[in-house]
Design a protein around this motif. Structure first.
Motif, PDB file in Angstrom:
ATOM      1  N   GLY A 173     -62.763  16.732  15.396  1.00  0.00           N
ATOM      2  CA  GLY A 173     -61.676  17.413  16.094  1.00  0.00           C
ATOM      3  C   GLY A 173     -61.401  18.731  15.405  1.00  0.00           C
ATOM      4  N   LEU A 174     -60.704  19.602  16.099  1.00  0.00           N
ATOM      5  CA  LEU A 174     -60.296  20.865  15.491  1.00  0.00           C
ATOM      6  C   LEU A 174     -59.221  20.561  14.459  1.00  0.00           C
ATOM      7  N   THR A 175     -59.514  20.823  13.193  1.00  0.00           N
ATOM      8  CA  THR A 175     -58.622  20.457  12.096  1.00  0.00           C
ATOM      9  C   THR A 175     -58.104  21.712  11.411  1.00  0.00           C
ATOM     10  N   LEU A 176     -56.785  21.814  11.304  1.00  0.00           N
ATOM     11  CA  LEU A 176     -56.131  22.928  10.628  1.00  0.00           C
ATOM     12  C   LEU A 176     -55.460  22.376   9.378  1.00  0.00           C
ATOM     13  N   THR A 177     -55.947  22.788   8.226  1.00  0.00           N
ATOM     14  CA  THR A 177     -55.527  22.217   6.953  1.00  0.00           C
ATOM     15  C   THR A 177     -54.860  23.280   6.094  1.00  0.00           C
ATOM     16  N   PHE A 178     -53.721  22.938   5.520  1.00  0.00           N
ATOM     17  CA  PHE A 178     -52.963  23.874   4.684  1.00  0.00           C
ATOM     18  C   PHE A 178     -52.853  23.311   3.276  1.00  0.00           C
ATOM     19  N   ARG A 179     -53.251  24.136   2.309  1.00  0.00           N
ATOM     20  CA  ARG A 179     -53.166  23.743   0.904  1.00  0.00           C
ATOM     21  C   ARG A 179     -52.507  24.870   0.108  1.00  0.00           C
ATOM     22  N   VAL A 185     -51.079  30.264  -0.545  1.00  0.00           N
ATOM     23  CA  VAL A 185     -51.342  29.351   0.573  1.00  0.00           C
ATOM     24  C   VAL A 185     -52.719  29.642   1.168  1.00  0.00           C
ATOM     25  N   PHE A 186     -53.465  28.573   1.405  1.00  0.00           N
ATOM     26  CA  PHE A 186     -54.785  28.658   2.026  1.00  0.00           C
ATOM     27  C   PHE A 186     -54.778  27.822   3.309  1.00  0.00           C
ATOM     28  N   ALA A 187     -55.375  28.350   4.356  1.00  0.00           N
ATOM     29  CA  ALA A 187     -55.512  27.613   5.616  1.00  0.00           C
ATOM     30  C   ALA A 187     -56.991  27.480   5.940  1.00  0.00           C
ATOM     31  N   ALA A 188     -57.403  26.283   6.348  1.00  0.00           N
ATOM     32  CA  ALA A 188     -58.791  26.047   6.745  1.00  0.00           C
ATOM     33  C   ALA A 188     -58.842  25.649   8.216  1.00  0.00           C
ATOM     34  N   HIS A 189     -59.796  26.235   8.931  1.00  0.00           N
ATOM     35  CA  HIS A 189     -60.058  25.907  10.331  1.00  0.00           C
ATOM     36  C   HIS A 189     -61.413  25.193  10.348  1.00  0.00           C
ATOM     37  N   SER A 190     -61.457  23.944  10.756  1.00  0.00           N
ATOM     38  CA  SER A 190     -62.712  23.201  10.647  1.00  0.00           C
ATOM     39  C   SER A 190     -62.937  22.315  11.871  1.00  0.00           C
ATOM     40  N   TYR A 191     -64.218  22.118  12.201  1.00  0.00           N
ATOM     41  CA  TYR A 191     -64.606  21.256  13.326  1.00  0.00           C
ATOM     42  C   TYR A 191     -66.101  21.002  13.210  1.00  0.00           C
ATOM     43  N   LYS A 192     -66.522  19.819  13.615  1.00  0.00           N
ATOM     44  CA  LYS A 192     -67.951  19.528  13.598  1.00  0.00           C
ATOM     45  C   LYS A 192     -68.609  20.172  14.817  1.00  0.00           C
ATOM     46  N   PHE A 193     -69.888  20.552  14.662  1.00  0.00           N
ATOM     47  CA  PHE A 193     -70.602  21.125  15.799  1.00  0.00           C
ATOM     48  C   PHE A 193     -71.955  20.457  16.019  1.00  0.00           C
ATOM     49  N   ASN A 194     -72.312  19.503  15.156  1.00  0.00           N
ATOM     50  CA  ASN A 194     -73.452  18.623  15.427  1.00  0.00           C
ATOM     51  C   ASN A 194     -73.255  17.350  14.604  1.00  0.00           C
ATOM     52  N   LYS A 337     -42.554  25.058   4.334  1.00  0.00           N
ATOM     53  CA  LYS A 337     -41.449  24.138   4.076  1.00  0.00           C
ATOM     54  C   LYS A 337     -41.188  23.192   5.243  1.00  0.00           C
ATOM     55  N   LEU A 338     -41.856  23.420   6.362  1.00  0.00           N
ATOM     56  CA  LEU A 338     -41.696  22.528   7.508  1.00  0.00           C
ATOM     57  C   LEU A 338     -42.318  21.169   7.225  1.00  0.00           C
ATOM     58  N   SER A 339     -41.797  20.140   7.864  1.00  0.00           N
ATOM     59  CA  SER A 339     -42.416  18.823   7.780  1.00  0.00           C
ATOM     60  C   SER A 339     -43.757  18.861   8.504  1.00  0.00           C
ATOM     61  N   PRO A 340     -44.658  17.915   8.244  1.00  0.00           N
ATOM     62  CA  PRO A 340     -45.959  17.931   8.916  1.00  0.00           C
ATOM     63  C   PRO A 340     -45.860  17.976  10.441  1.00  0.00           C
ATOM     64  N   ILE A 341     -44.957  17.190  11.024  1.00  0.00           N
ATOM     65  CA  ILE A 341     -44.895  17.167  12.491  1.00  0.00           C
ATOM     66  C   ILE A 341     -44.276  18.449  13.042  1.00  0.00           C
ATOM     67  N   GLU A 342     -43.325  19.032  12.311  1.00  0.00           N
ATOM     68  CA  GLU A 342     -42.753  20.303  12.756  1.00  0.00           C
ATOM     69  C   GLU A 342     -43.771  21.433  12.625  1.00  0.00           C
ATOM     70  N   LEU A 343     -44.575  21.386  11.568  1.00  0.00           N
ATOM     71  CA  LEU A 343     -45.630  22.388  11.418  1.00  0.00           C
ATOM     72  C   LEU A 343     -46.647  22.250  12.546  1.00  0.00           C
ATOM     73  N   ALA A 344     -47.020  21.023  12.871  1.00  0.00           N
ATOM     74  CA  ALA A 344     -47.978  20.790  13.955  1.00  0.00           C
ATOM     75  C   ALA A 344     -47.432  21.317  15.284  1.00  0.00           C
ATOM     76  N   TYR A 345     -46.153  21.088  15.527  1.00  0.00           N
ATOM     77  CA  TYR A 345     -45.531  21.566  16.762  1.00  0.00           C
ATOM     78  C   TYR A 345     -45.529  23.096  16.799  1.00  0.00           C
ATOM     79  N   ALA A 346     -45.164  23.720  15.693  1.00  0.00           N
ATOM     80  CA  ALA A 346     -45.150  25.184  15.625  1.00  0.00           C
ATOM     81  C   ALA A 346     -46.552  25.757  15.855  1.00  0.00           C
ATOM     82  N   LEU A 347     -47.551  25.094  15.297  1.00  0.00           N
ATOM     83  CA  LEU A 347     -48.923  25.543  15.476  1.00  0.00           C
ATOM     84  C   LEU A 347     -49.350  25.475  16.942  1.00  0.00           C
ATOM     85  N   MET A 348     -49.037  24.384  17.594  1.00  0.00           N
ATOM     86  CA  MET A 348     -49.439  24.228  18.988  1.00  0.00           C
ATOM     87  C   MET A 348     -48.746  25.235  19.904  1.00  0.00           C
TER      88      MET A 348
END
Length: 380
Positions: A173-179, A185-194, A337-348
């Motif tokens: 799946g399209l995965t957006l990871t924040f570390r 702050v680093f953001a990674a955009h990742s997804y499998k393609f094969n 500082k957002l919670s995981p679900i609030e961050l996910a909502y903001a991203l979408m």
């Protein structure tokens, strides 16, 4: 018609394929500066709507492309070691090189002349020797530079740095990871393609990049540093480099899209930030739109005028949404500082193309969980 195309990427080859298929009498030559097996980057992403457009345009290449696809419907957001999944999103991924090879085979099957390792030092001589010159020569377009007084380009170098890796860690799946670490702050955009490989794009703001000291690091040191940042996410897999370098995203716009018998398409003409996975999609859909403009007239001037007038509003709307998405990631540290679900909502919601009702229809469970958390917080 005699048609010359500069750039053997998806945009240039796909226009050649559609045009040659419609009329085998067209004499079409594609000039590509790289070799047939050279490519940069890893996987590219298509939406379900784009696939429908490809199927309608050329069923043969569509069938081969979809056989090679990795498909998913989820967007995963990883934040504070929690993963939030949002379903109901139709996406597919394919290796960029595999896509190019499919289009190369289709081009050769139709009798299109593909010239590899063919630099075009004098664009004007190529222009005057054909009925139509299509400039599909990418974000660093030579054609755009040579004819800048006609196209009036606007080039905006954005502040975030990003680097495009691959990895054998499969992200389903399209995965957006924040570390976060001491640098920022680093953001990674990742997804499998094969079945074996995922794209892994990492971006950060300039402050983070400076504090981490990347300017003094070798390629191996950079990769090692980032493997440590995303150690929990890579699951002991390494980052794979394909001449991977830190770069700044270049936002390309052009006031004019054509002049006389020259027209630009793809990244030469416009770019949209990778956070909405749009570059190859827009390139292929440019090719379809340009081809369709020749469907009812072979008068070059009329077709090119129609292409600009009908396609430009579509691109401007898409670039506006991509701009909002890009700006969100440029300011990502303010959302940590957002919670995981609030961050996910903001991203979408970041681009303005997805509404609350869209999300509720796609994944009612996600919206219910988000509303439950909002209600609980309001009660505190």
């Amino acid at each position: 018609m005699k048609i010359n195309i500069i750039g053997g990427g998806p945009a240039g080859m796909y226009f050649a394929i559609l045009t040659k298929k419609a009329n085998p009498a067209h004499e079409i030559t594609v000039y590509e500066r790289n070799g047939p097996d050279d490519t940069f980057g890893w996987g590219v992403v298509f939406s379900g709507k784009t696939l429908a457009n490809l199927r309608a345009a050329d069923a043969e290449s569509h069938a081969e492309i979809t056989r090679a696809f990795a498909a998913w419907d989820n967007v995963d957001v990883v934040h504070h070691d929690s993963k939030i999944s949002i379903h109901g999103n139709s996406f597919s991924g394919i290796a960029r090189l595999q896509l190019l090879k499919i289009l190369q085979r289709r081009s050769e099957q139709l009798g299109i002349e593909l010239l590899f390792r063919a630099e075009v030092p004098d664009v004007d001589s190529l222009r005057t020797s054909c009925d139509l010159l299509v400039a599909a020569d990418g974000v660093n377009s030579t054609s755009r530079k040579q004819y800048s007084n006609h196209f009036s380009p606007s080039l905006d170098v954005r502040p975030n740095r990003y680097i495009w890796y691959g990895t054998n860690r499969l992200f389903h799946g399209l995965t957006l990871t924040f570390r976060e670490n001491d640098a920022g702050v680093f953001a990674a955009h990742s997804y499998k393609f094969n079945k074996t490989t995922s794209t892994f794009i990492i971006e950060c703001d300039q402050e983070t990049w400076n504090t981490a000291g990347f300017s003094a690091m070798s390629d191996d040191e950079t990769r090692g540093y980032l493997e440590r940042v995303f150690a929990k996410d890579l699951d002991a897999q390494t980052l794979l480099s394909n001449n991977s370098k830190w770069i700044n995203f270049l936002l390309v716009r052009n006031e004019k899209w054509y002049f006389e018998n020259v027209v630009m398409i793809g990244d030469a003409l416009h770019t949209a930030h990778f956070s909405i996975g749009s570059g190859t999609k827009l390139a292929l859909e440019d090719a379809i739109a340009l081809f369709e403009c020749f469907g009812w007239t072979e008068t070059v001037a009329v077709a090119l005028r129609e292409f600009e007038s009908t396609r430009k509003p579509v691109i401007e709307e898409y670039q506006a949404a991509a701009y909002e998405s890009m700006r969100w990631f440029e300011n990502a540290r303010q959302y940590m500082k957002l919670s995981p679900i609030e961050l996910a909502y903001a991203l979408m919601m970041r681009s303005g193309r997805v509404s609350y009702e869209d999300l509720k229809r796609r994944d009612p469970g996600f919206i219910a969980a988000r509303e439950k958390e909002v209600g609980r917080r309001q009660e505190q």
